[in-house]
Design an enzyme around this catalytic site. Structure first.
Site, PDB file in Angstrom:
ATOM      1  N   HIS A   1       6.180   6.423  -1.443  1.00 18.22           N
ATOM      2  CA  HIS A   1       6.995   5.410  -1.783  1.00 18.22           C
ATOM      3  C   HIS A   1       5.873   4.082  -1.176  1.00 18.22           C
ATOM      4  O   HIS A   1       5.044   4.074  -0.596  1.00 18.22           O
ATOM      5  CB  HIS A   1       8.236   5.185  -1.050  1.00 18.22           C
ATOM      6  CG  HIS A   1       7.854   5.150   0.739  1.00 18.22           C
ATOM      7  ND1 HIS A   1       7.674   6.286   1.336  1.00 18.22           N
ATOM      8  CD2 HIS A   1       8.067   4.036   1.448  1.00 18.22           C
ATOM      9  CE1 HIS A   1       7.366   5.994   2.691  1.00 18.22           C
ATOM     10  NE2 HIS A   1       7.585   4.663   2.707  1.00 18.22           N
TER      11      HIS A   1
ATOM     12  N   HIS B   1       0.623  -1.127   0.150  1.00 18.42           N
ATOM     13  CA  HIS B   1       0.035   0.013   0.058  1.00 18.42           C
ATOM     14  C   HIS B   1       0.891   1.387   0.030  1.00 18.42           C
ATOM     15  O   HIS B   1       1.880   1.109   0.358  1.00 18.42           O
ATOM     16  CB  HIS B   1      -1.045   0.023   1.379  1.00 18.42           C
ATOM     17  CG  HIS B   1      -0.177   0.104   2.569  1.00 18.42           C
ATOM     18  ND1 HIS B   1       0.183  -0.974   3.192  1.00 18.42           N
ATOM     19  CD2 HIS B   1       0.213   1.185   3.183  1.00 18.42           C
ATOM     20  CE1 HIS B   1       0.914  -0.604   4.178  1.00 18.42           C
ATOM     21  NE2 HIS B   1       0.903   0.652   4.479  1.00 18.42           N
TER      22      HIS B   1
END
Length: 188
Positions: free
Chosen positions: A130, A44
């Site tokens: 990220h 995620h």
């Protein structure tokens, strides 16, 4: 529900073949190092880690996020390049970078505003999108680690159409964190 649960807001990412190949390559390259690899089912992009959340805060947060996301259009992100976070010259997190799309850069401060309104402290760290691949306990050869990652090409690994944003509960376990969706917010 206990007095508090740990929560965060994120975009679920289902990795494609390119991301899975990269992950395997990195696992092979750093097989002698102590890295806790993230389960691909848990991939995620965290938009905002919230932390301990009371029942009242949770209800208010869901209402505010529902209103915020109800008018937001779908958008696209690109996973491109690899990187690492370090602390005191020790690598700590290995990740794939995400392009900073205009939609994402607009959305993050709007989420922050809603979270702050619900009584949570303001986020102190700058948003750095990220996808975490692994959390690093230790590496055998730091200079090798840094040079291997610094020399990796800025390849585009995956395009992602963001259709929904999820409020998750994070449950800390011996085997690693478990993420349970609390509420999924569909984008237009």
């Amino acid at each position: 529900m206990r007095d508090h649960i740990r929560t965060f807001i994120a975009i679920k990412i289902t990795p494609n073949e390119n991301v899975l190949k990269l992950l395997q390559l990195l696992k092979n390259q750093f097989s002698s190092d102590r890295i806790n690899w993230v389960d691909t089912e848990s991939f995620h992009l965290t938009l905002r880690f919230i932390g301990n959340t009371t029942r009242g805060q949770l209800y208010e947060l869901v209402d505010r996020l529902e209103e915020l996301f109800s008018e937001k259009p779908k958008f696209e992100l690109t996973l491109k390049g690899t990187g690492y976070f370090k602390s005191k010259n020790q690598p700590r997190v290995l990740f794939i970078k995400l392009n900073e799309s205009e939609e994402l850069l607009q959305l993050v401060p709007e989420i922050e505003e809603q979270v702050s309104f619900c009584g949570f402290d303001s986020e102190q760290k700058a948003f750095r999108p990220h996808l975490t691949l692994g959390r690093i306990k230790s590496v055998e050869n730091r200079s090798r680690f840094f040079s291997l990652l610094d020399e990796m090409p800025m390849a585009e690994y995956q395009k992602i159409e963001v259709k929904e944003i999820i409020l998750f509960q994070s449950i800390l376990k011996q085997t690693g964190p478990e993420y349970r969706p609390i509420k999924t917010f569909e984008l237009k």
